[in-house]
Design a protein around this motif. Sequence first.
Motif, short mmCIF file in Angstrom:
data_model
loop_
_atom_site.label_atom_id
_atom_site.label_comp_id
_atom_site.label_asym_id
_atom_site.label_seq_id
_atom_site.Cartn_x
_atom_site.Cartn_y
_atom_site.Cartn_z
N CYS A 1 49.13 -40.87 -14.75
CA CYS A 1 48.20 -40.28 -15.71
C CYS A 1 47.69 -41.38 -16.64
CB CYS A 1 48.89 -39.18 -16.51
SG CYS A 1 47.76 -38.28 -17.60
N SER B 1 51.05 -35.36 -20.38
CA SER B 1 50.90 -36.65 -19.70
C SER B 1 52.25 -37.21 -19.30
CB SER B 1 50.16 -37.64 -20.60
OG SER B 1 48.87 -37.17 -20.92
N ALA C 1 49.40 -29.39 -16.27
CA ALA C 1 50.22 -30.48 -15.72
C ALA C 1 51.24 -29.94 -14.73
CB ALA C 1 50.91 -31.24 -16.85
N ALA D 1 45.52 -38.53 -12.49
CA ALA D 1 45.03 -37.73 -13.61
C ALA D 1 44.59 -38.62 -14.76
CB ALA D 1 46.11 -36.76 -14.08
N SER D 2 43.67 -38.09 -15.54
CA SER D 2 43.30 -38.70 -16.82
C SER D 2 43.28 -37.59 -17.85
CB SER D 2 41.94 -39.39 -16.73
OG SER D 2 41.54 -39.87 -18.00
N PHE D 3 44.37 -37.50 -18.62
CA PHE D 3 44.45 -36.52 -19.70
C PHE D 3 44.05 -37.25 -20.98
CE2 PHE D 3 47.26 -32.74 -18.27
CZ PHE D 3 46.62 -32.72 -17.04
N LEU E 1 53.61 -35.46 -16.24
CA LEU E 1 52.95 -35.91 -15.01
C LEU E 1 53.55 -37.23 -14.52
CD1 LEU E 1 49.20 -35.13 -15.81
CD2 LEU E 1 50.63 -34.02 -14.09
#
Length: 700
Positions: free
Chosen positions: A431, A421, A393, A409-411, A424
């Motif tokens: 995210c 997350s 991140a 983003a996709s955490f 971010l």
Amino acid sequence: MTSLDFFFNPSGVAVIGASRTRGKVGYEVIRNVIECGYPGKVFPVNPNAKRIFGLTCYPSVEDIGETVDLAVITVPARIVPDVVEKCGKAGVKGVVVISAGFKEIGYEGAKLEEKLVSIVKEYGMRLLGPNVVGIIDTFTPLNASFAAKTPLKGNIAFASQSGAMLTSILDWALSEGIGFSKIISLGNKADLDESDVIEALAEDNKSKVILLYLEDVRRGQRFFDVAKKVVKKKPVIVLKSGRSEAGARAVSSHTGSLAGSDRAYNTAFEQIGVLRIDEVEDLFNLAVAFSKQPVPDGKGIAIVTNAGGPGIIATDACERSGMKLARFKSDTIEALRSILPPAAAIYNPVDVLGDADDARYKAALEAVLNDSNVAGCLVILTPQAMTKAMETAVALVELGKIYRKPILASFMGGEEVLEASKLLVESGIPCYLFPEKAVKALSSMFRYAKIIKKHEDEYVTFEVDKDLVKSVFKAVYGDRRVALLAHEAFSVVRAYGIPAPRIALARSADEAVRIAEKIGYPVALKVASPQILHKTDIGGVVLNISNAKDVRKEYYNILSNTHKYAPQANVYGVYVQRMVDQGKEFIVGMSRDLTWGPMLMFGLGGIYVNLLEDVSFRIAPVSRQEAIQMISETRAYRLIQGIRGEPPLDLDAIIDVVLRVSQLVTDFPNINEIDINPLFAYQKGCLALDVKITLKKMEV
């Protein structure tokens, strides 16, 4: 803000109906105004109190004796008009009427609202409401509402027609850390509406993105004109509820039956460049992305992931949304090959593998973001034993400061990625829990990039015979009709330069024969009745008649069929029309929408138009560019281009008809519906073979 600045940055605020009783609206409003840190003067108005929150209380706004730009009114509806008149006399510029009990409760409330609006206009004031939560500006700051809490400061402006939706979202946004520049409750929109609000917000440098929750648009044409300018400056994202067609008005044309009210909203929003979404969550997913990230400059997206499955899911979502994966340059591929392990996927999507640490992620992302074919990037992370979520991140945040490309983003996961997350989001990189939501946000950003680059063509106008059309309509109204007879409809389209075969009305068999011999065989006969829109259904059409004997016979057969199957129809006679060569069948039509006005349609024509529904729509008037786009959206476009060895049809002639219909329905707002179906198209030219026109009822 310019035109409505006195609402958001007033020199003085009067709260009329201010209360000392906790829980009352008048209490919550004045408490919010004071506690939010509003720097101007606050004047409580209540004839039954001396002091409220330590401030001198005035019996009337007229007694204040100082400048009051804004009055917030919370008194019962029945006395609101009197209070607003006093505001006018006191020189108040804007009033926010929180009080309910107006048109939302029925006829009596509507009459009260009309009175309120007339007073506002008399004194040159502006009115927000009635029936609103209030108004908030986090930068002034001013919280003139009864919302439970003041929202965080941010660059998202939000206007909502529903007060309950607004307060719920404000509460949720606080927990999500989402900030706002301005909050506007629209309520009944008796004066100020969504068009006024977005026009003002377009000039507000504190607002980067505009969100709207709407149940209707009050002035469709004004919204269309205003919003088309606003979207060139900043994105306008709309959640419009009420998709049901249950309330759609009855229509008689093919165009009208296909152009439902929600379709009209979709058409208008698409044409304007407004981004319409379907879910409340998406409203803010998009808002956060636009408010934190740059608009992409290009077409291609890159996906970088440490897991193959989520990468495939994201790729599928991109394809569904119409987004293209970027094709990497050879230098990028070689760089990725040198950086990543042999088992990694170096083509888009890039799979850095499950054991990737932050250094590998960063190196891969640098290679991808340096590629000029990449306009935006989606970074997917799944928590595995070797994953360094927080460090990754941090690397993303650093890259976001370097590259002027949107990074989302996709955490995926729970506790393992929670803090990363959060970092971010706090650092300006949206995210999402799952990649589909991130793709949806990115696709909207790419759509908006096209909107702001789109060149607007000038509208085309033709030399036409308006006087002839006016005389036809005058005769129709004089006959106490709204549906034109065929010969009248044909004369109207010919007056606008639309090619159509000659047609004449016969009131006897002998007259039919004379007309047929004059125009030449073969001919077609059609019943002439404004009540019979689909003549073939009752045996009211006969084609390819080649002699006088058959003309007589079929004339009487048509009248007999009409008497049998449509006994109530008013029959004017039988049309005689020269047969023409068969062409490919299309439809060009218009249905006048109650909100947006003339809604053009183009598609495959003939008897299957409602079954196939291969149609596209635009709000008139349209430019040549818009007409071409309208046609190319349909499967009919492939037919025009020529398929299976067939020669192409005359596209320019078809475009010409669309543009001439656009001008006709713009010039004559009393045209309610028009169908040219079929429009025969040939290798050279086209012909309007059947035309139906219905007018609005004449105003008495």
